[in-house]
Design an enzyme around this catalytic site. Structure first.
Site, short mmCIF file in Angstrom:
data_model
loop_
_atom_site.label_atom_id
_atom_site.label_comp_id
_atom_site.label_asym_id
_atom_site.label_seq_id
_atom_site.Cartn_x
_atom_site.Cartn_y
_atom_site.Cartn_z
N GLY A 1 0.80 -1.21 0.00
CA GLY A 1 0.00 0.00 0.00
C GLY A 1 0.84 1.26 0.00
O GLY A 1 0.40 2.30 -0.51
N ASP B 1 2.80 0.67 13.06
CA ASP B 1 2.27 -0.33 12.13
C ASP B 1 2.99 -1.66 12.29
O ASP B 1 3.40 -2.29 11.30
CB ASP B 1 2.39 0.17 10.68
CG ASP B 1 1.45 -0.57 9.74
OD1 ASP B 1 0.49 -1.19 10.22
OD2 ASP B 1 1.66 -0.53 8.52
#
Length: 435
Positions: free
Chosen positions: A40, A153
């Protein structure tokens, strides 16, 4: 990061034209050779640094994020800070920069696979491996947190397992803060993170600290044990609601392939504490977490060692009772985990030593004619060798001393050496002479 099966049909626009055969193009001083993967946030290429003649992994920011000046600034500043963190459990960044308006990071090219790829391949991790991975991740996070850098993350796709050392490397510091897989919330705000691994404070779009990384690490540990994340949903809004409002099932309540998940209780308690909704209920820092993890590891190993502890209660036995084997030997007990007594049959070993090992005696000071060589010569004739009867041997007297190596885990084989003392009172009763 997701593997790409093939290179793009045409070189990306941010690359300068190739200058030699076998390359996709140039990005400043880097010869871009092939596409390794994409996700992404951007693309990862194998590249050659023409200045230092070394192969690197070149991470190039996704065009969607590169168009935002704020995103470009954040990724460059964060990555430059991270480049100053030198730690064995953090992927090394060689260079951070921009070329043609596109931010890029040049980092060490690693051998192995991401934890996500290993999980997808069906690999399972035992408690010791889960603890080792968590400890290494916490070490890397501690080094980053000390510099005020929060990853935001932590997930299996951002944890690289090197081959063949099994060393864990944390990937994508800096990339995590530039954008998100969760977009389009109210007022145009975005939540930084990945569904399934978000902390509650991330789901609320609040300011986060290092404890948010510990929550995500707890989700990773949970997934390693159960094969799935604790609060996964089919869509992002439901995922956020679950993270904010639902309590996850404990690991002992989960099933994997139809079987209950078997996790040591101390490890389960530690993981569930990491998944606390409120940051204040988790461990304060990565360092505090590592101390708790060490304690859990010691508890698990002590539980294993307890299964090897042999408590022998000597019983009054005579020579003839040895023939009865384990039934007439002393009671042998093993304690496991501090609760309950498990009987271990080791009497057969004692009987076997007595019956089959009568010749293995420790030599005391004897005259030369009583040496082992002389005994062998005397016993060389079959007619002169009477049968060895267990009833004619003295009983093996066991003590309460534990002879097992406590470091040997339950279920593994160990070899013991027993020394038997020659207690003969005269040559006539010496088994080396008689047999």
């Amino acid at each position: 990061m997701t593997d790409s099966s093939s290179a793009p049909e045409s070189p990306p626009e941010f690359l300068d034209p190739p200058e030699a055969a076998g390359e996709l193009g140039r990005l400043g001083p880097y010869r871009v050779i092939e596409l390794l993967g994409q996700g992404g946030m951007g693309h990862v290429y194998r590249a050659q640094d023409t200045r230092l003649q070394r192969t690197v992994a070149l991470k190039v920011m996704n065009e969607r994020f590169a168009k935002s000046p704020n995103s470009r600034k954040r990724i460059v500043e964060e990555a430059r800070s991270m480049a100053a963190v030198h730690h064995d459990n953090v992927a090394t960044l060689f260079e951070v920069g921009q070329r043609n308006g596109t931010p890029f990071l040049a980092m060490e090219l690693l051998q192995g696979a991401t934890l996500e790829q290993l999980l997808r391949s069906g690999r399972r991790f035992n408690p010791d491996e889960v603890i080792s991975i968590a400890d290494q991740v916490a070490l890397g996070l501690e080094a980053a947190h000390d510099r005020g850098i929060i990853h935001r993350d932590i997930k299996p796709a951002n944890l690289w397992i090197q081959s063949p050392t099994e060393r864990v490397k944390i990937l994508d510091f800096g990339l995590a803060v530039a954008g998100s897989a969760v977009q389009g919330l109210a007022r145009g705000d975005s939540v930084v993170g990945t569904p399934g691994y978000l902390s509650p404070e991330q789901a609320r779009n609040e300011t986060v600290d290092e404890r948010t990384d510990l929550y995500s690490l707890g989700v990773v540990m949970y997934e390693l044990c159960a094969g799935k994340v604790p609060l996964l949903a089919s869509n992002t809004p439901t995922q956020l609601v679950n993270i904010l409002c639902r309590e996850p099932l404990t690991l002992s309540q989960q099933k994997r392939s139809g079987e209950p998940v078997d996790v040591p209780e101390p490890l389960e308690r530690l993981i569930m504490r990491l998944l606390s909704k409120e940051p204040g209920q988790r461990y304060e820092t990565a360092g505090h977490f590592r101390k708790a993890l060490l304690s859990v590891s010691e508890q698990i190993h002590e539980s294993k060692q307890a299964g090897l502890a042999i408590e022998v209660e000597p019983d009054a036995v005579n020579g003839s009772s040895v023939q009865e084997g384990s039934n007439s030997n002393a009671a042998k007990k093993a304690t496991r985990g501090g609760s309950g007594k498990v009987l271990l049959a080791v009497g057969g070993l004692a009987a076997a030593v007595l019956i089959g090992g009568g010749a293995w005696w420790t030599l005391r000071d004897r005259p030369a004619e009583d040496s082992p060589a002389a005994s062998v010569r005397e016993a060389s004739s079959p007619e002169a060798s009477p049968a060895v009867l267990a009833a004619q041997l003295g009983a093996l007297q066991l003590t309460g001393k534990v002879i097992a190596d406590p470091e040997i885990p339950v279920g593994e084989m160990a070899r013991f050496r027993l020394q038997l003392t020659n207690q003969a009172e005269s040559p006539e009763t010496d088994p080396r002479v008689r047999y």
